[in-house]
Design a protein around this motif. Structure first.
Motif, mmCIF file in Angstrom:
data_model
loop_
_atom_site.group_PDB
_atom_site.id
_atom_site.type_symbol
_atom_site.label_atom_id
_atom_site.label_comp_id
_atom_site.label_asym_id
_atom_site.label_seq_id
_atom_site.Cartn_x
_atom_site.Cartn_y
_atom_site.Cartn_z
ATOM 1 N N ALA A 6 1.462 -11.740 -90.470
ATOM 2 C CA ALA A 6 1.932 -12.518 -91.619
ATOM 3 C C ALA A 6 2.545 -13.850 -91.210
ATOM 4 O O ALA A 6 2.462 -14.824 -91.957
ATOM 5 C CB ALA A 6 2.934 -11.699 -92.431
ATOM 6 N N ALA A 7 3.123 -13.923 -90.041
ATOM 7 C CA ALA A 7 3.789 -15.146 -89.597
ATOM 8 C C ALA A 7 2.823 -16.324 -89.508
ATOM 9 O O ALA A 7 3.222 -17.470 -89.694
ATOM 10 C CB ALA A 7 4.461 -14.919 -88.249
ATOM 11 N N ALA A 8 1.535 -16.055 -89.242
ATOM 12 C CA ALA A 8 0.568 -17.144 -89.070
ATOM 13 C C ALA A 8 -0.561 -17.096 -90.098
ATOM 14 O O ALA A 8 -1.504 -17.868 -90.000
ATOM 15 C CB ALA A 8 -0.011 -17.081 -87.658
ATOM 16 N N TRP A 9 -0.483 -16.208 -91.067
ATOM 17 C CA TRP A 9 -1.577 -16.048 -92.032
ATOM 18 C C TRP A 9 -1.489 -17.128 -93.099
ATOM 19 O O TRP A 9 -0.461 -17.275 -93.758
ATOM 20 C CB TRP A 9 -1.534 -14.672 -92.681
ATOM 21 C CG TRP A 9 -2.772 -14.383 -93.462
ATOM 22 C CD1 TRP A 9 -2.936 -14.517 -94.804
ATOM 23 C CD2 TRP A 9 -4.025 -13.930 -92.955
ATOM 24 N NE1 TRP A 9 -4.223 -14.168 -95.160
ATOM 25 C CE2 TRP A 9 -4.909 -13.808 -94.038
ATOM 26 C CE3 TRP A 9 -4.486 -13.617 -91.677
ATOM 27 C CZ2 TRP A 9 -6.222 -13.385 -93.892
ATOM 28 C CZ3 TRP A 9 -5.784 -13.194 -91.535
ATOM 29 C CH2 TRP A 9 -6.648 -13.079 -92.621
ATOM 30 N N ASP A 10 -2.570 -17.894 -93.277
ATOM 31 C CA ASP A 10 -2.547 -18.994 -94.239
ATOM 32 C C ASP A 10 -3.879 -19.169 -94.956
ATOM 33 O O ASP A 10 -4.214 -20.261 -95.379
ATOM 34 C CB ASP A 10 -2.157 -20.295 -93.546
ATOM 35 C CG ASP A 10 -3.150 -20.711 -92.477
ATOM 36 O OD1 ASP A 10 -4.080 -19.939 -92.164
ATOM 37 O OD2 ASP A 10 -3.011 -21.826 -91.946
ATOM 38 N N LEU A 11 -4.628 -18.095 -95.112
ATOM 39 C CA LEU A 11 -5.933 -18.181 -95.747
ATOM 40 C C LEU A 11 -5.765 -18.245 -97.269
ATOM 41 O O LEU A 11 -5.228 -17.313 -97.880
ATOM 42 C CB LEU A 11 -6.793 -16.969 -95.364
ATOM 43 C CG LEU A 11 -8.239 -17.002 -95.827
ATOM 44 C CD1 LEU A 11 -8.997 -18.129 -95.117
ATOM 45 C CD2 LEU A 11 -8.916 -15.675 -95.545
ATOM 46 N N PRO A 12 -6.208 -19.354 -97.897
ATOM 47 C CA PRO A 12 -6.076 -19.474 -99.350
ATOM 48 C C PRO A 12 -6.766 -18.313 -100.070
ATOM 49 O O PRO A 12 -7.812 -17.832 -99.642
ATOM 50 C CB PRO A 12 -6.785 -20.798 -99.661
ATOM 51 C CG PRO A 12 -6.714 -21.575 -98.388
ATOM 52 C CD PRO A 12 -6.821 -20.535 -97.295
ATOM 53 N N GLY A 13 -6.154 -17.863 -101.155
ATOM 54 C CA GLY A 13 -6.717 -16.778 -101.945
ATOM 55 C C GLY A 13 -6.332 -15.399 -101.452
ATOM 56 O O GLY A 13 -6.786 -14.392 -101.993
ATOM 57 N N SER A 14 -5.514 -15.348 -100.412
ATOM 58 C CA SER A 14 -5.065 -14.071 -99.872
ATOM 59 C C SER A 14 -3.583 -14.162 -99.556
ATOM 60 O O SER A 14 -3.021 -15.253 -99.477
ATOM 61 C CB SER A 14 -5.849 -13.717 -98.602
ATOM 62 O OG SER A 14 -5.516 -14.609 -97.546
ATOM 63 N N THR A 15 -2.973 -13.002 -99.384
ATOM 64 C CA THR A 15 -1.582 -12.960 -98.936
ATOM 65 C C THR A 15 -1.480 -11.951 -97.809
ATOM 66 O O THR A 15 -2.280 -11.020 -97.718
ATOM 67 C CB THR A 15 -0.616 -12.538 -100.069
ATOM 68 O OG1 THR A 15 -1.000 -11.243 -100.534
ATOM 69 C CG2 THR A 15 -0.619 -13.517 -101.215
ATOM 70 N N CYS A 16 -0.512 -12.153 -96.954
ATOM 71 C CA CYS A 16 -0.255 -11.186 -95.889
ATOM 72 C C CYS A 16 1.205 -10.795 -95.987
ATOM 73 O O CYS A 16 2.097 -11.644 -95.908
ATOM 74 C CB CYS A 16 -0.579 -11.768 -94.514
ATOM 75 S SG CYS A 16 -0.491 -10.524 -93.202
ATOM 76 N N THR A 17 1.433 -9.523 -96.197
ATOM 77 C CA THR A 17 2.779 -8.991 -96.365
ATOM 78 C C THR A 17 3.292 -8.469 -95.043
ATOM 79 O O THR A 17 2.635 -7.653 -94.388
ATOM 80 C CB THR A 17 2.784 -7.863 -97.412
ATOM 81 O OG1 THR A 17 2.219 -8.368 -98.614
ATOM 82 C CG2 THR A 17 4.182 -7.350 -97.665
ATOM 83 N N ARG A 18 4.447 -8.928 -94.671
ATOM 84 C CA ARG A 18 5.112 -8.518 -93.434
ATOM 85 C C ARG A 18 5.865 -7.217 -93.699
ATOM 86 O O ARG A 18 6.627 -7.132 -94.666
ATOM 87 C CB ARG A 18 6.077 -9.630 -93.060
ATOM 88 C CG ARG A 18 6.722 -9.551 -91.748
ATOM 89 C CD ARG A 18 7.609 -10.762 -91.566
ATOM 90 N NE ARG A 18 6.969 -11.923 -92.190
ATOM 91 C CZ ARG A 18 7.192 -13.167 -91.835
ATOM 92 N NH1 ARG A 18 8.056 -13.444 -90.913
ATOM 93 N NH2 ARG A 18 6.573 -14.163 -92.438
ATOM 94 N N THR A 19 5.645 -6.209 -92.881
ATOM 95 C CA THR A 19 6.370 -4.954 -93.085
ATOM 96 C C THR A 19 7.588 -4.844 -92.198
ATOM 97 O O THR A 19 8.499 -4.099 -92.500
ATOM 98 C CB THR A 19 5.468 -3.737 -92.823
ATOM 99 O OG1 THR A 19 5.137 -3.708 -91.445
ATOM 100 C CG2 THR A 19 4.228 -3.772 -93.680
ATOM 101 N N GLU A 20 7.587 -5.555 -91.081
ATOM 102 C CA GLU A 20 8.697 -5.525 -90.133
ATOM 103 C C GLU A 20 9.109 -4.102 -89.789
ATOM 104 O O GLU A 20 10.287 -3.807 -89.622
ATOM 105 C CB GLU A 20 9.875 -6.337 -90.675
ATOM 106 C CG GLU A 20 9.523 -7.786 -90.851
ATOM 107 C CD GLU A 20 10.641 -8.618 -91.446
ATOM 108 O OE1 GLU A 20 11.757 -8.099 -91.654
ATOM 109 O OE2 GLU A 20 10.387 -9.787 -91.708
ATOM 110 N N GLY A 21 8.116 -3.225 -89.712
ATOM 111 C CA GLY A 21 8.388 -1.857 -89.310
ATOM 112 C C GLY A 21 8.852 -0.949 -90.423
ATOM 113 O O GLY A 21 9.180 0.195 -90.189
ATOM 114 N N HIS A 22 8.888 -1.456 -91.654
ATOM 115 C CA HIS A 22 9.365 -0.636 -92.774
ATOM 116 C C HIS A 22 8.248 -0.407 -93.774
ATOM 117 O O HIS A 22 7.551 -1.328 -94.145
ATOM 118 C CB HIS A 22 10.530 -1.330 -93.483
ATOM 119 C CG HIS A 22 11.658 -1.642 -92.568
ATOM 120 N ND1 HIS A 22 12.469 -0.663 -92.022
ATOM 121 C CD2 HIS A 22 12.092 -2.821 -92.063
ATOM 122 C CE1 HIS A 22 13.364 -1.234 -91.248
ATOM 123 N NE2 HIS A 22 13.160 -2.543 -91.245
ATOM 124 N N GLY A 23 8.087 0.807 -94.221
ATOM 125 C CA GLY A 23 7.169 1.099 -95.307
ATOM 126 C C GLY A 23 5.754 1.377 -94.876
ATOM 127 O O GLY A 23 5.390 2.514 -94.652
#
Length: 128
Positions: A63-80
């Protein structure tokens, strides 16, 4: 993204994983593209209950480097979110379950597949 594809899919660690979410139509095309590739490069994929989106399990930190238009990247940071037999999100189901997939989809490979899927969808829509 640095553009360097590694050999094989990156591992999902005990710390969890991130989730790239895309519209279902583009995601389904991308899954087909990934499965037709030379290597079995697709990790677990979630399909939401409403049928609107697909979520690709990717390595933590994507998620820290994800930048593709039309998408999202959710960071879990080890949770969930973890690649487990039961879908981690209520109302979702595995399209590609962890048992039949690599631990995670390589984000570089996924980016290429999503781009190809978007071009295929645009071409199909322009033929109407």
């Amino acid at each position: 993204m640095d553009g360097n594809a590694g050999a094989g899919a990156p591992a999902v660690t005990a710390g969890g994983c991130d989730l790239v979410t895309v519209p279902a139509r583009q995601g389904l095309e991308a899954v087909d593209i990934l499965r037709r590739g030379a290597a079995d490069a697709v990790g677990p994929v979630l399909h939401d209950g409403g049928g609107d989106t697909l979520g690709f399990v990717v390595p933590p930190g994507t998620a820290a480097a994800w930048d593709l238009p039309g998408s999202t990247c959710t960071r879990t940071e080890g949770h969930g979110l973890r690649a487990a037999p039961e879908p981690p999100v209520e109302g979702s189901a595995w399209l590609v379950s962890p048992e039949e997939a690599d631990p995670a989809t390589d984000p570089v490979v996924l980016r290429r597949a999503l781009g190809e899927a978007a071009r295929l969808i645009e071409a199909a829509d322009n033929c109407r």
